[in-house]
Design a protein around this motif. Structure first.
Motif, PDB file in Angstrom:
ATOM      1  N   GLN A  63       0.347   3.222  -5.646  1.00 44.43           N
ATOM      2  CA  GLN A  63      -0.884   3.340  -4.382  1.00 44.43           C
ATOM      3  C   GLN A  63      -1.121   4.838  -4.456  1.00 44.43           C
ATOM      4  O   GLN A  63      -1.915   5.273  -4.071  1.00 44.43           O
ATOM      5  N   LEU A  64       0.285   5.388  -3.961  1.00 47.01           N
ATOM      6  CA  LEU A  64       0.211   6.784  -3.714  1.00 47.01           C
ATOM      7  C   LEU A  64      -0.421   7.746  -4.411  1.00 47.01           C
ATOM      8  O   LEU A  64      -1.134   8.632  -4.308  1.00 47.01           O
ATOM      9  N   ARG A  65       0.052   7.380  -5.754  1.00 49.96           N
ATOM     10  CA  ARG A  65      -0.540   8.233  -6.981  1.00 49.96           C
ATOM     11  C   ARG A  65      -2.148   8.089  -6.879  1.00 49.96           C
ATOM     12  O   ARG A  65      -3.022   9.129  -7.356  1.00 49.96           O
ATOM     13  N   LYS A  66      -2.815   6.964  -6.718  1.00 47.54           N
ATOM     14  CA  LYS A  66      -4.044   6.886  -6.769  1.00 47.54           C
ATOM     15  C   LYS A  66      -4.728   7.625  -5.730  1.00 47.54           C
ATOM     16  O   LYS A  66      -5.655   8.386  -5.650  1.00 47.54           O
ATOM     17  N   GLY A  67      -4.205   7.642  -4.319  1.00 51.04           N
ATOM     18  CA  GLY A  67      -4.587   8.235  -3.200  1.00 51.04           C
ATOM     19  C   GLY A  67      -4.748   9.893  -3.424  1.00 51.04           C
ATOM     20  O   GLY A  67      -5.515  10.727  -3.171  1.00 51.04           O
ATOM     21  N   ILE A  68      -3.661  10.460  -4.253  1.00 51.73           N
ATOM     22  CA  ILE A  68      -3.183  11.803  -4.595  1.00 51.73           C
ATOM     23  C   ILE A  68      -4.525  12.318  -5.437  1.00 51.73           C
ATOM     24  O   ILE A  68      -5.148  13.181  -5.312  1.00 51.73           O
ATOM     25  N   GLU A  69      -4.852  11.491  -6.597  1.00 55.22           N
ATOM     26  CA  GLU A  69      -5.928  11.646  -7.210  1.00 55.22           C
ATOM     27  C   GLU A  69      -7.175  11.748  -6.940  1.00 55.22           C
ATOM     28  O   GLU A  69      -8.078  12.491  -7.163  1.00 55.22           O
ATOM     29  N   ALA A  70      -7.356  10.574  -6.067  1.00 59.41           N
ATOM     30  CA  ALA A  70      -8.670  10.746  -5.312  1.00 59.41           C
ATOM     31  C   ALA A  70      -8.990  11.750  -4.374  1.00 59.41           C
ATOM     32  O   ALA A  70     -10.168  12.157  -4.432  1.00 59.41           O
ATOM     33  N   MET A  71      -7.790  12.209  -3.869  1.00 57.24           N
ATOM     34  CA  MET A  71      -7.977  13.530  -3.029  1.00 57.24           C
ATOM     35  C   MET A  71      -8.413  14.635  -3.856  1.00 57.24           C
ATOM     36  O   MET A  71      -9.378  15.294  -3.449  1.00 57.24           O
ATOM     37  N   PHE A 105       0.771  -1.184   0.033  1.00 55.70           N
ATOM     38  CA  PHE A 105      -0.204   0.085  -0.173  1.00 55.70           C
ATOM     39  C   PHE A 105       0.813   1.369  -0.200  1.00 55.70           C
ATOM     40  O   PHE A 105       0.180   2.394  -0.084  1.00 55.70           O
ATOM     41  N   LEU A 106       2.217   1.028  -0.038  1.00 57.40           N
ATOM     42  CA  LEU A 106       3.080   2.168  -0.197  1.00 57.40           C
ATOM     43  C   LEU A 106       3.819   2.564  -1.143  1.00 57.40           C
ATOM     44  O   LEU A 106       4.725   3.301  -1.418  1.00 57.40           O
ATOM     45  N   ASP A 135       4.422   3.942  -5.163  1.00 63.38           N
ATOM     46  CA  ASP A 135       4.093   5.125  -5.794  1.00 63.38           C
ATOM     47  C   ASP A 135       2.923   5.056  -6.294  1.00 63.38           C
ATOM     48  O   ASP A 135       2.362   5.990  -6.726  1.00 63.38           O
TER      49      ASP A 135
END
Lengths: 166, 166
Positions: free
Chosen positions: A18-26, A13-14, A16
């Motif tokens: 997964q992080l990118r998906k979180g950033i776009e979701a945000m 889950f860490l 890049d």
DNA sequence: CAGTTTATGTCAGCCTTGTTGACTTTCCAA
DNA sequence: TTGGAAAGTCAACAAGGCTGACATAAACTG
């Protein structure tokens, strides 16, 4: 950035990715988050800045201009412009401080409270639908990640406010 | 999280009070979310709009102005101003479409890609720290709630993009 | 009491980033 | 081939950030 992790827990889950998906979701979620109040506000000739001021005045009735300033993280000139229109329109009331008469204590008028209810109910409705769709466990995680994402100073402010009765 | 609910699940997480905490968390967290890139951008005389453009051009190299427009949710005139400076500064390259010469296909230059890496690494670093602090289960919940919060149309766009290789 | 600091408000001017309107170039279909 | 639609550009305006300078009143300090 991948594969099995220390402590016997996956660190997938860490990545890049997964992080990118979180950033776009945000990014996209924040648009939804503000969309409903924005519609109401623009009908009335107000903007997001007015919403923020009204929200926090409602949360801490009687707070000073300085306190509001620091919660919002804007300059007094910028806030003043917004506040001036809200006071002129009779949505916010400014009272001279009792003990320190340099201070101005802000509170919503009945009309201001009415707008606040309208705005926050619109925002809550969307939030409620999202919470309901995701379930209580997801909501707990949502809050945990958001709190971890705040600047330390801001988080302290948030936590101080979080469990306060309005 | 306890109590009994309909369907055997507590509904305490749907109270106005809980929703309010989520709303404020979202507000403060978004500030943190944008804080690091904002600092880098302001050094270079750019703003958040430039960041968003660079991000999505990196994600879909060769996309048209129109496609970028619809992802960003702004008017073409607004985007054009940002794009013009990025092109003038040599961070973005605009190529006339082969089949349809009305179209302009956008991609990052090497310098543009370098800025993108700098910005996204700053943003990922904060996200990574938040994810690590909250743990994988919280992260899953975080993503679920965010996705549920998007406008339907936007969510469709997000989902189409989500699992795409950059 | 004089001088300094604090809280607030205001004016002027700048910047980013949204908007609408008008225009050009290109494509496509009748 | 011509008229409309689509893609992109230019111009002008508005909201809401920002900084800087300055005014006022009240509080505090030596």
């Amino acid at each position: 950035m991948s594969e099995a992790g220390t402590g016997g827990e996956s660190l997938l889950f860490l990545t890049d990715e997964q992080l990118r998906k979180g950033i776009e979701a945000m990014f996209f979620a924040y648009r939804g988050f503000t969309a409903d109040p924005d519609r109401i506000l623009s009908e009335l000739g107000y903007g997001r800045a007015h919403h923020r001021a009204v929200h926090f005045i409602n949360r801490r009735p009687g707070l000073t201009v300085n306190a509001l300033l620091s919660v919002l993280g804007v300059t007094k000139q910028s806030l003043n412009r917004v506040l001036r229109t809200l006071i002129a329109d009779g949505l916010v009331e400014s009272r001279v401080g009792k003990s320190d008469r340099r201070e101005r204590h802000l509170r919503l008028t009945e009309r201001g409270a009415e707008l606040e209810r309208r705005l926050s109910e619109a925002q809550r409705a969307r939030m409620r639908a999202a919470y309901r769709a995701a379930g209580p466990q997801a909501v707990a995680g949502f809050r945990q990640v958001l709190e971890a994402m705040m600047d330390d100073e801001i988080r302290a402010q948030y936590l101080a406010l979080r469990d306060t009765q309005s």
